[in-house]
Scaffold this motif. Structure first.
Motif, PDB file in Angstrom:
ATOM      1  N   THR A   1      41.986  35.108  48.497  1.00  0.00           N
ATOM      2  CA  THR A   1      43.346  35.636  48.294  1.00  0.00           C
ATOM      3  C   THR A   1      44.034  35.923  49.627  1.00  0.00           C
ATOM      4  O   THR A   1      45.223  35.650  49.791  1.00  0.00           O
ATOM      5  CB  THR A   1      43.304  36.876  47.368  1.00  0.00           C
ATOM      6  OG1 THR A   1      42.988  36.405  46.056  1.00  0.00           O
ATOM      7  CG2 THR A   1      44.630  37.618  47.324  1.00  0.00           C
TER       8      THR A   1
ATOM      9  N   ARG B   1      46.619  48.385  48.616  1.00  0.00           N
ATOM     10  CA  ARG B   1      47.038  47.548  47.484  1.00  0.00           C
ATOM     11  C   ARG B   1      45.867  47.413  46.493  1.00  0.00           C
ATOM     12  O   ARG B   1      44.774  46.998  46.860  1.00  0.00           O
ATOM     13  CB  ARG B   1      47.441  46.173  48.016  1.00  0.00           C
ATOM     14  CG  ARG B   1      47.790  45.159  46.945  1.00  0.00           C
ATOM     15  CD  ARG B   1      46.653  44.211  46.655  1.00  0.00           C
ATOM     16  NE  ARG B   1      46.850  43.461  45.436  1.00  0.00           N
ATOM     17  CZ  ARG B   1      46.092  42.456  45.059  1.00  0.00           C
ATOM     18  NH1 ARG B   1      45.079  42.054  45.810  1.00  0.00           N
ATOM     19  NH2 ARG B   1      46.316  41.845  43.924  1.00  0.00           N
TER      20      ARG B   1
ATOM     21  N   SER C   1      39.145  38.958  47.916  1.00  0.00           N
ATOM     22  CA  SER C   1      38.303  37.896  48.476  1.00  0.00           C
ATOM     23  C   SER C   1      38.967  37.308  49.714  1.00  0.00           C
ATOM     24  O   SER C   1      40.179  37.474  49.922  1.00  0.00           O
ATOM     25  CB  SER C   1      38.141  36.792  47.437  1.00  0.00           C
ATOM     26  OG  SER C   1      39.412  36.350  47.023  1.00  0.00           O
TER      27      SER C   1
HETATM   28  N1  PCA Z   1      41.811  38.021  44.286  1.00  0.00           N
HETATM   29  C1  PCA Z   1      42.577  38.632  43.244  1.00  0.00           C
HETATM   30  C2  PCA Z   1      41.582  39.369  42.416  1.00  0.00           C
HETATM   31  C3  PCA Z   1      40.305  39.308  43.140  1.00  0.00           C
HETATM   32  C4  PCA Z   1      40.542  38.392  44.267  1.00  0.00           C
HETATM   33  O1  PCA Z   1      39.689  38.011  45.056  1.00  0.00           O
HETATM   34  C5  PCA Z   1      43.584  39.578  43.794  1.00  0.00           C
HETATM   35  O2  PCA Z   1      43.468  40.022  44.936  1.00  0.00           O
HETATM   36  O3  PCA Z   1      44.507  39.920  43.058  1.00  0.00           O
END
Ligand code: PCA
Length: 325
Positions: A208, A165, A205
Motif C-alpha cells: 500500500t 491513519r 503493507s
Molecule cells: N493495505 C490496506 C489494508 C492492509 C494493507 O496492507 C490499507 O492500508 O488500507
C-alpha cells in the motif's frame, strides 16, 4: 492442476451449450488502486469468468473505490446495488469481532501462518457472510503489516501524539494503545492525507505504501510483520442462486485460480514493494528491540481483548490455529 482441469472442463461445457442465455453484466466494485495486486487479480478473475461463461456473465471491475467507496462496498452488494465486489474482511470488525480474526497483532505473522489461520476461521466467516446474504468466492492476504512514520521512532514513547491513519478497529485500537491519534482513511485517499498532514503515520503493507507513493511524505518503514489482513470477494447470494450450475462451476474455478494467483502475487510483491520504498528514498528495516518488545506487549492486550469480544467461536478459531502449528 486439478483446479485447472476443472476450469477447462467447465469452460468446455459452457462453450458446448447451444442456446445462448441472456448476457449479464456484473459491475465489481473494488477499493484499492488499479495497479495493486488485489485489483490485478480481480481483473484476471473477471476476464476468466467472462471468457469461461462464453460471455453469459461479463464481470467489469471498478478499482480505486470509483463505483463504491471501500466502506460502502459490502452494503452495496448485500442490498443488490452491485452483484459482486471486493473488500477488506477486517473492515467489518465493527459489525462483529469475528471479522477481525486476521488483524490480531503477532498471532499469524507469515504467509504460511496466515493461510493456517484462514483455514481455521473460514467456516465461521462463511456463515457470518451467508447470514448477510453474501457468498464468499475467494480471499487473498495483504503482505505483512509494518509501521510507517514521518520521523524516526525507536520506542512506543516516541509515538506519543502522532496522527495515525487507521483502516479498521484493530488499527485504531493500536493507535490508542501506543498513545497516537487514530484517523480512519481509505487507502485510496492516503497520499492526500499524508501530503496535507492529516496523518503522519500508519500501519500497512509495503504494497500500500508503494501503490500510494508514500515516500513523497513519509521517511521510515519498520518491518514489524504484525499480521496479514485479507481481502475477499463476495457475491450477493440471491444473484448467486440465479446462476446456472455450469456458470457456477466456471466462477468457482476462476475463484480458485484467483486465490492461488493472488497468494503468489502477494508473496512476490512483498520484496518488490519494500525495494520500491527504498528506491523512493525511505529507510526500510526492522524496528528496534525495545519497540518490538513494547509492541508485542500491546499485541497480548489486543489478543485478550479480541478473545473477549469474539467469544467461544473466536477462541475456537485461535485454538484450531494454535493446534495446526
Ligand atoms: N493495505 C490496506 C489494508 C492492509 C494493507 O496492507 C490499507 O492500508 O488500507
Amino acid at each position: 492442476m486439478k483446479k485447472m482441469t476443472n476450469l477447462l472442463a467447465a469452460t468446455a461445457l459452457t462453450a458446448a451449450s447451444v442456446a445462448p442465455a441472456l448476457a449479464e453484466k456484473w459491475d465489481m466494485p473494488m477499493a484499492y488502486s488499479a495497479s495493486n495486486f488485489h485489483s490485478a487479480t480481480g481483473a484476471e478473475f473477471a476476464k476468466c469468468v467472462t471468457t469461461g461463461t462464453g460471455g453469459e456473465i461479463e464481470i467489469v471491475t471498478h478499482p480505486s473505490g470509483s463505483l463504491f467507496k471501500g466502506a460502502d462496498i459490502k452494503r452495496a452488494i448485500q442490498t443488490g446495488q452491485a452483484p459482486i465486489g471486493e473488500r477488506l474482511l477486517s473492515g467489518h470488525q465493527n459489525e462483529n469481532a469475528l471479522f477481525g480474526f486476521d488483524s490480531i497483532p503477532f498471532l499469524a505473522t507469515s504467509f504460511d501462518d496466515s493461510a493456517k489461520l484462514w483455514e481455521a476461521a473460514k467456516p465461521s466467516i462463511e456463515n457470518l457472510l451467508a447470514e448477510q446474504n453474501l457468498t464468499l468466492l475467494y480471499a487473498v492476504p495483504w503482505p505483512p503489516q509494518g509501521l510507517y512514520f514521518k520521523d524516526e521512532v525507536n520506542s512506543v514513547a516516541d509515538m506519543e501524539g502522532i496522527k495515525f491513519r487507521s483502516y479498521n478497529n484493530a488499527t485504531s485500537r493500536l493507535a490508542e494503545l501506543t498513545g497516537m491519534l487514530p484517523v480512519t482513511i481509505e487507502a485510496a485517499e492516503i497520499s492526500q492525507a499524508f501530503a496535507t498532514g492529516v496523518a503522519d503515520a500508519m500501519v500497512s503493507s509495503g504494497s500500500t505504501g508503494y501503490d500510494r507513493k508514500v515516500w513523497e511524505s513519509l521517511d521510515y518503514f519498520y518491518e514489524v510483520d504484525a499480521w496479514l489482513p485479507r481481502n475477499y470477494v463476495m457475491v450477493n447470494s440471491d444473484v448467486w442462486s440465479g446462476v446456472s450450475d455450469a456458470n457456477k462451476n466456471v466462477i468457482k474455478a476462476c475463484a480458485d485460480l484467483a486465490e492461488y494467483a493472488g497468494n503468489w502475487r502477494a508473496k512476490e510483491y512483498t520484496g518488490f514493494t519494500l525495494q520500491g520504498l527504498r528506491d523512493g528514498g525511505m529507510t526500510v528495516g526492522p524496528a528496534s528491540d525495545q519497540m518490538v518488545g513494547e509492541l508485542k506487549e500491546i499485541g497480548v492486550t489486543m489478543t485478550n481483548e479480541w478473545l473477549e469480544a469474539a467469544g467461544d467461536e473466536g477462541k475456537a478459531i485461535v485454538d484450531a490455529f494454535n493446534s495446526s502449528q
